[in-house]
Design a protein around this motif. Structure first.
Motif, PDB file in Angstrom:
ATOM      1  N   GLY A 165      14.454  43.047  26.284  1.00  0.00           N
ATOM      2  CA  GLY A 165      15.692  43.811  26.387  1.00  0.00           C
ATOM      3  C   GLY A 165      16.789  43.176  25.557  1.00  0.00           C
ATOM      4  N   VAL A 166      18.029  43.623  25.745  1.00  0.00           N
ATOM      5  CA  VAL A 166      19.172  43.048  25.035  1.00  0.00           C
ATOM      6  C   VAL A 166      19.532  41.736  25.715  1.00  0.00           C
ATOM      7  N   THR A 167      19.385  40.636  24.989  1.00  0.00           N
ATOM      8  CA  THR A 167      19.570  39.314  25.578  1.00  0.00           C
ATOM      9  C   THR A 167      20.871  38.639  25.167  1.00  0.00           C
ATOM     10  N   CYS A 168      21.518  39.144  24.096  1.00  0.00           N
ATOM     11  CA  CYS A 168      22.776  38.553  23.646  1.00  0.00           C
ATOM     12  C   CYS A 168      23.474  39.526  22.705  1.00  0.00           C
ATOM     13  N   ARG A 169      24.665  39.129  22.270  1.00  0.00           N
ATOM     14  CA  ARG A 169      25.406  39.941  21.306  1.00  0.00           C
ATOM     15  C   ARG A 169      25.755  39.081  20.102  1.00  0.00           C
ATOM     16  N   PHE A 170      25.650  39.667  18.910  1.00  0.00           N
ATOM     17  CA  PHE A 170      26.100  39.041  17.676  1.00  0.00           C
ATOM     18  C   PHE A 170      27.318  39.829  17.200  1.00  0.00           C
ATOM     19  N   PRO A 213      27.229  34.530  27.230  1.00  0.00           N
ATOM     20  CA  PRO A 213      25.942  34.424  27.928  1.00  0.00           C
ATOM     21  C   PRO A 213      24.778  35.005  27.135  1.00  0.00           C
ATOM     22  N   ARG A 214      23.626  34.387  27.348  1.00  0.00           N
ATOM     23  CA  ARG A 214      22.356  34.884  26.801  1.00  0.00           C
ATOM     24  C   ARG A 214      21.367  34.919  27.948  1.00  0.00           C
ATOM     25  N   SER A 215      20.479  35.876  27.901  1.00  0.00           N
ATOM     26  CA  SER A 215      19.437  35.932  28.920  1.00  0.00           C
ATOM     27  C   SER A 215      18.085  35.768  28.243  1.00  0.00           C
ATOM     28  N   ALA A 222      19.326  41.349  19.982  1.00  0.00           N
ATOM     29  CA  ALA A 222      20.747  41.038  19.977  1.00  0.00           C
ATOM     30  C   ALA A 222      21.460  42.341  19.630  1.00  0.00           C
ATOM     31  N   GLU A 223      22.501  42.666  20.385  1.00  0.00           N
ATOM     32  CA  GLU A 223      23.314  43.844  20.079  1.00  0.00           C
ATOM     33  C   GLU A 223      24.312  43.455  19.005  1.00  0.00           C
ATOM     34  N   LEU A 224      24.404  44.236  17.933  1.00  0.00           N
ATOM     35  CA  LEU A 224      25.363  43.975  16.862  1.00  0.00           C
ATOM     36  C   LEU A 224      26.686  44.646  17.209  1.00  0.00           C
ATOM     37  N   VAL A 225      27.759  43.868  17.193  1.00  0.00           N
ATOM     38  CA  VAL A 225      29.067  44.341  17.639  1.00  0.00           C
ATOM     39  C   VAL A 225      30.055  44.276  16.475  1.00  0.00           C
ATOM     40  N   GLY A 226      30.666  45.410  16.144  1.00  0.00           N
ATOM     41  CA  GLY A 226      31.656  45.475  15.078  1.00  0.00           C
ATOM     42  C   GLY A 226      31.000  45.576  13.708  1.00  0.00           C
ATOM     43  N   GLY A 227      31.827  45.755  12.692  1.00  0.00           N
ATOM     44  CA  GLY A 227      31.355  45.791  11.318  1.00  0.00           C
ATOM     45  C   GLY A 227      30.482  46.991  11.008  1.00  0.00           C
ATOM     46  N   PRO A 228      29.820  46.936   9.847  1.00  0.00           N
ATOM     47  CA  PRO A 228      29.066  48.105   9.377  1.00  0.00           C
ATOM     48  C   PRO A 228      27.809  48.423  10.180  1.00  0.00           C
ATOM     49  N   LEU A 229      27.300  47.476  10.951  1.00  0.00           N
ATOM     50  CA  LEU A 229      26.064  47.708  11.703  1.00  0.00           C
ATOM     51  C   LEU A 229      26.322  47.809  13.205  1.00  0.00           C
ATOM     52  N   ASP A 230      27.555  48.065  13.574  1.00  0.00           N
ATOM     53  CA  ASP A 230      27.950  48.182  14.986  1.00  0.00           C
ATOM     54  C   ASP A 230      27.038  49.151  15.722  1.00  0.00           C
ATOM     55  N   GLY A 231      26.527  48.712  16.859  1.00  0.00           N
ATOM     56  CA  GLY A 231      25.682  49.568  17.685  1.00  0.00           C
ATOM     57  C   GLY A 231      24.191  49.393  17.456  1.00  0.00           C
ATOM     58  N   LEU A 232      23.810  48.755  16.341  1.00  0.00           N
ATOM     59  CA  LEU A 232      22.385  48.514  16.102  1.00  0.00           C
ATOM     60  C   LEU A 232      21.901  47.357  16.963  1.00  0.00           C
ATOM     61  N   LEU A 233      20.604  47.302  17.159  1.00  0.00           N
ATOM     62  CA  LEU A 233      19.970  46.182  17.834  1.00  0.00           C
ATOM     63  C   LEU A 233      19.153  45.413  16.798  1.00  0.00           C
ATOM     64  N   LEU A 234      19.213  44.091  16.879  1.00  0.00           N
ATOM     65  CA  LEU A 234      18.455  43.229  15.980  1.00  0.00           C
ATOM     66  C   LEU A 234      17.322  42.597  16.771  1.00  0.00           C
ATOM     67  N   ASP A 235      16.096  42.790  16.317  1.00  0.00           N
ATOM     68  CA  ASP A 235      14.922  42.228  16.999  1.00  0.00           C
ATOM     69  C   ASP A 235      14.920  40.707  16.803  1.00  0.00           C
TER      70      ASP A 235
END
Length: 98
Positions: free
Chosen positions: A86-91, A80-82, A31-44
């Motif tokens: 790979g990156v399947t969604c955004r949080f 959407p989620r896939s 999941a791509e992290l959007v906004g906040g202090p962890l913006d741009g990180l990916l969460l497994d």
């Protein structure tokens, strides 16, 4: 974006800071992290169920409003989620908690 935030871009949340390859692995889902202090990180989220993904995550970070607290990230309804690797969604960032 400050220096700490720039160091985080393209990294996987929880990867060791000394890891020579802190980026995503091709066989995992993120999941791509959007906004906040962890913006741009990916969460497994590779081993998460659909229900778990729907709840989002409370992630420990020193960059939150309360150092050592948690940054809250949630999926947007209807976004959407896939499936597969790979990156399947955004949080999206929704706040902080101690």
């Amino acid at each position: 974006m400050n220096g700490d935030e720039q160091l985080l871009n393209g990294r996987v949340y929880g990867a060791d800071h000394d890891d020579p390859d802190p980026g995503p692995r091709p066989d995992r889902s993120y999941a791509e992290l959007v906004g906040g202090p962890l913006d741009g990180l990916l969460l497994d989220i590779h081993d998460w169920s659909a229900a778990q993904v729907g709840f989002g995550a409370a992630l420990v970070t020193e960059l939150s409003r309360w150092p050592g607290g948690r940054a809250l990230y949630d999926p947007l309804p209807g976004e959407p989620r896939s499936a597969g690797p790979g990156v399947t969604c955004r949080f999206h960032y929704t706040g902080d908690t101690p």
